[in-house]
Scaffold this active site. Sequence first.
Site, PDB file in Angstrom:
ATOM      1  N   TYR A  53       2.326 -53.002  20.316  1.00 14.72           N
ATOM      2  CA  TYR A  53       3.744 -53.171  19.969  1.00 14.72           C
ATOM      3  C   TYR A  53       3.985 -54.475  19.208  1.00 14.72           C
ATOM      4  CZ  TYR A  53       4.776 -48.902  22.380  1.00 14.72           C
ATOM      5  OH  TYR A  53       4.807 -47.566  22.720  1.00 14.72           O
ATOM      6  N   ARG A  56       3.187 -53.639  15.634  1.00  9.09           N
ATOM      7  CA  ARG A  56       4.251 -52.840  15.005  1.00  9.09           C
ATOM      8  C   ARG A  56       5.508 -53.693  14.774  1.00  9.09           C
ATOM      9  NH1 ARG A  56       5.178 -47.582  18.264  1.00  9.09           N
ATOM     10  NH2 ARG A  56       6.703 -47.262  16.619  1.00  9.09           N
ATOM     11  N   GLN A  86      15.350 -41.520  16.687  1.00  9.77           N
ATOM     12  CA  GLN A  86      14.197 -41.622  17.597  1.00  9.77           C
ATOM     13  C   GLN A  86      13.398 -42.871  17.268  1.00  9.77           C
ATOM     14  OE1 GLN A  86      12.217 -37.459  17.932  1.00  9.77           O
ATOM     15  NE2 GLN A  86      13.465 -37.418  16.085  1.00  9.77           N
ATOM     16  N   ASN A  87      13.771 -43.536  16.182  1.00 10.93           N
ATOM     17  CA  ASN A  87      12.984 -44.686  15.727  1.00 10.93           C
ATOM     18  C   ASN A  87      13.315 -45.941  16.533  1.00 10.93           C
ATOM     19  OD1 ASN A  87      12.066 -42.907  13.856  1.00 10.93           O
ATOM     20  ND2 ASN A  87      13.309 -43.698  12.170  1.00 10.93           N
ATOM     21  N   ASP A  89      12.667 -48.835  15.140  1.00 13.23           N
ATOM     22  CA  ASP A  89      12.969 -49.885  14.158  1.00 13.23           C
ATOM     23  C   ASP A  89      14.484 -50.084  14.045  1.00 13.23           C
ATOM     24  OD1 ASP A  89      14.163 -48.272  11.957  1.00 13.23           O
ATOM     25  OD2 ASP A  89      12.168 -47.411  11.728  1.00 13.23           O
ATOM     26  N   HIS A 104      14.751 -43.731  21.738  1.00 16.32           N
ATOM     27  CA  HIS A 104      13.442 -44.136  22.252  1.00 16.32           C
ATOM     28  C   HIS A 104      13.284 -45.650  22.353  1.00 16.32           C
ATOM     29  CE1 HIS A 104      11.753 -39.964  20.932  1.00 16.32           C
ATOM     30  NE2 HIS A 104      12.437 -39.901  22.058  1.00 16.32           N
ATOM     31  N   THR A 171      11.758 -35.832  10.913  1.00 18.00           N
ATOM     32  CA  THR A 171      11.176 -35.718  12.254  1.00 18.00           C
ATOM     33  C   THR A 171      10.479 -34.378  12.386  1.00 18.00           C
ATOM     34  OG1 THR A 171      11.630 -35.500  14.628  1.00 18.00           O
ATOM     35  CG2 THR A 171      13.484 -35.076  13.158  1.00 18.00           C
ATOM     36  N   SER A 172       9.334 -34.402  13.073  1.00 16.94           N
ATOM     37  CA  SER A 172       8.574 -33.156  13.270  1.00 16.94           C
ATOM     38  C   SER A 172       9.230 -32.282  14.335  1.00 16.94           C
ATOM     39  CB  SER A 172       7.139 -33.487  13.685  1.00 16.94           C
ATOM     40  OG  SER A 172       7.154 -34.235  14.886  1.00 16.94           O
TER      41      SER A 172
END
Length: 229
Positions: A53, A56, A86-87, A89, A104, A171-172
């Site tokens: 983390y 990142r 969901q990011n 950042d 998240h 997003t998947s």
Amino acid sequence: MKRIIVLTGAGISAESGLKTFRDGDGLWNTYRMEDLATPEAWNSNPELVLEFYNWRRKQLYEAEPNPAHIVLAKLEQHFDVQIITQNVDDLHERAGSTKVLHLHGELKKVRSTVDPDLVYELRGWELKLGDLCEKGSQLRPHVVWFGEEVPNIMIANSMVRNADIFIVIGTSLKVYPAAGLLYYVSANVPKYLVDPKAGPEMVIKNLKIIREKASAGVHVLVDELIKNL
Ligand code: OAD
């Protein structure tokens, strides 16, 4: 003002240089998610989890919002825009979006391991073993790991139910409960999906698929939304 809900995933930040998770060069195709993003990983090897983390977070400090983030922020001039991301950042916020719900967690924040309500902004990119909360317990990344609850999902569900227009970008839709939000949107609400690799399996009423990268796709979409105002 019409209310637009935008659900975003890692794909919207790809053009800012942040890797997605499940593309060919994605994080979970390079590293074992079980070793880095689970409570078990934290218990058995916290140094490795912190290193992941920290790496990142350092990249995030070097990244900038891309045109997709910026165009979404400007959409607030015409619509009531709620981003659900969901990011982890903060590129939506840095682009100027004022309503951003993180499902998240947030990479630039850390929290206590004994009291989840003790959340702090981390100064700089590095969280170390021995960095403690005010109650004297180790701080951890303020992110949701696999196997953990998603505290903001109920808020997101009710936002999605009140959408006039629903947009999904990058997003998947493989990770639940976030992926399930699409199914809370009323059938008659116009829906858009921007993803260069959106599959043919997306058979949902009133869904228009724009198979473009986020920056190009969001331009096409926003032009259409403003034309139909
Ligand atoms: P994924 O990596 O699963 O999916 C990324 C999506 O973005 C794919 O559908 C790509 O086709 C698309 N994509 C790639 N480049 C793009 C671009 N330039 N423009 C638009 N789309 C692009 O990422 P997520 O769906 O966000 O969770 O992953 C969901 C969750 O899984 C993450 O929040 C994370 C991860 O494990 C946690 O860490 C809890």
